[in-house]
Motif scaffolding. Structure first.
Motif, PDB file in Angstrom:
ATOM      1  N   SER A 166      65.388 -27.802   6.224  1.00  0.00           N
ATOM      2  CA  SER A 166      64.595 -27.025   5.267  1.00  0.00           C
ATOM      3  C   SER A 166      63.338 -27.793   4.893  1.00  0.00           C
ATOM      4  CB  SER A 166      65.424 -26.725   4.010  1.00  0.00           C
ATOM      5  OG  SER A 166      65.766 -27.916   3.328  1.00  0.00           O
ATOM      6  N   TYR A 196      57.886 -27.164  -0.032  1.00  0.00           N
ATOM      7  CA  TYR A 196      57.033 -26.003  -0.259  1.00  0.00           C
ATOM      8  C   TYR A 196      56.164 -26.282  -1.478  1.00  0.00           C
ATOM      9  CZ  TYR A 196      55.859 -21.027  -0.907  1.00  0.00           C
ATOM     10  OH  TYR A 196      55.209 -19.832  -1.030  1.00  0.00           O
ATOM     11  N   ILE A 202      60.338 -21.245   4.014  1.00  0.00           N
ATOM     12  CA  ILE A 202      61.016 -20.175   3.281  1.00  0.00           C
ATOM     13  C   ILE A 202      60.934 -18.881   4.074  1.00  0.00           C
ATOM     14  CG2 ILE A 202      60.957 -18.755   1.202  1.00  0.00           C
ATOM     15  CD1 ILE A 202      59.919 -21.203  -0.291  1.00  0.00           C
ATOM     16  N   ARG A 240      62.476 -20.855  -3.045  1.00  0.00           N
ATOM     17  CA  ARG A 240      63.079 -21.915  -2.237  1.00  0.00           C
ATOM     18  C   ARG A 240      64.544 -22.120  -2.623  1.00  0.00           C
ATOM     19  NH1 ARG A 240      61.555 -28.399  -1.358  1.00  0.00           N
ATOM     20  NH2 ARG A 240      63.278 -28.727   0.099  1.00  0.00           N
TER      21      ARG A 240
END
Length: 236
Positions: A7, A10, A41, A85
């Protein structure tokens, strides 16, 4: 070659949103013998599932704070958070478990899983009464890439099985931490002042979480062992 979903961080501003990933994560995965697959995302559930179906493991990376509303709290200090997120990574976490994928949750990732399991967080360690400043190093400080304080490891844990030692010197860069522990969580290590520095899940054996950043130290033997064990499914 195993493919590891990571991941991304952001950030957002007035003109544009930015998705980025620290090369430390990709380098750690490559060094351990797998292929990193960064993902920003994504709100389309079908696309999220496609990414998960391609992957052999999931790393929940560090980054901005968790929204306090997720653990029934209100903002008590200056924070940066992004609820999209939070929700996106929650979907990744649940999807990885459904697919029986190994999961490594780092820093923010550890905090998110604790919240998803019903736990809560200290929003700011200093303001919560932790006078030792060993945790809240800034990104310009050297302690991201250097060991700084000890953690004490529970011998009855996956982390001890991986490392074979009862204490480990780690790096430190966080101002939040686990407060109340979520359901089904077993602590595997703590800092000298009692902060949770790692945990595992009692009902899912392919999971490890660390508050410290092993990706920043992946060239050192102990931290590379964590990634090697992760890629091996933590021994299945």
């Amino acid at each position: 070659m195993n493919k590891i979903l990571i991941s991304c961080s952001y950030s957002f501003g007035d003109k544009e949103d930015i998705v980025r990933i620290d090369n430390a994560y990709t380098n750690a995965v490559l060094n351990a013998g797998a292929l990193p697959l960064p993902i920003g995302i994504e709100e389309d559930e079908e696309k999220v599932n496609s990414y998960l179906d391609l992957s052999d493991g999931l790393i929940l990376s560090g980054g901005i704070d968790i929204c306090p509303l997720m653990y029934d709290d209100y903002v008590v200090t200056e924070m940066d958070f992004h609820d999209k997120r939070d929700l996106f990574e929650a979907r990744l976490f649940e999807g990885a478990i459904k697919r029986n994928l190994p999961i490594l949750a780092i820093c923010r990732g550890l905090q998110l899983v604790n919240v998803l399991r019903g736990g809560s967080l200290y929003q700011d360690l200093v303001k919560s009464g932790f006078t030792e400043s060993i945790h809240t190093k800034k990104e310009k400080d050297p302690f991201i890439d250097e060991v700084y304080h000890y953690v004490y490891i529970n011998k009855d844990s996956l982390l001890y099985k991986i490392l074979g030692k009862e204490k480990l010197r780690v790096n430190s860069i966080h101002h939040q931490a686990v407060k109340n522990l979520g359901e089904g969580i077993a602590i595997n290590c703590k800092s000298p002042d009692g902060i949770v520095e790692g945990f595992e899940l009692k009902d899912y054996k392919k999971f490890l979480a660390t508050q410290f950043h092993p990706e920043r130290l992946h060239l050192e033997e102990d931290f590379n062992k964590i990634f090697k064990s992760f890629l091996g499914g933590y021994g299945e």
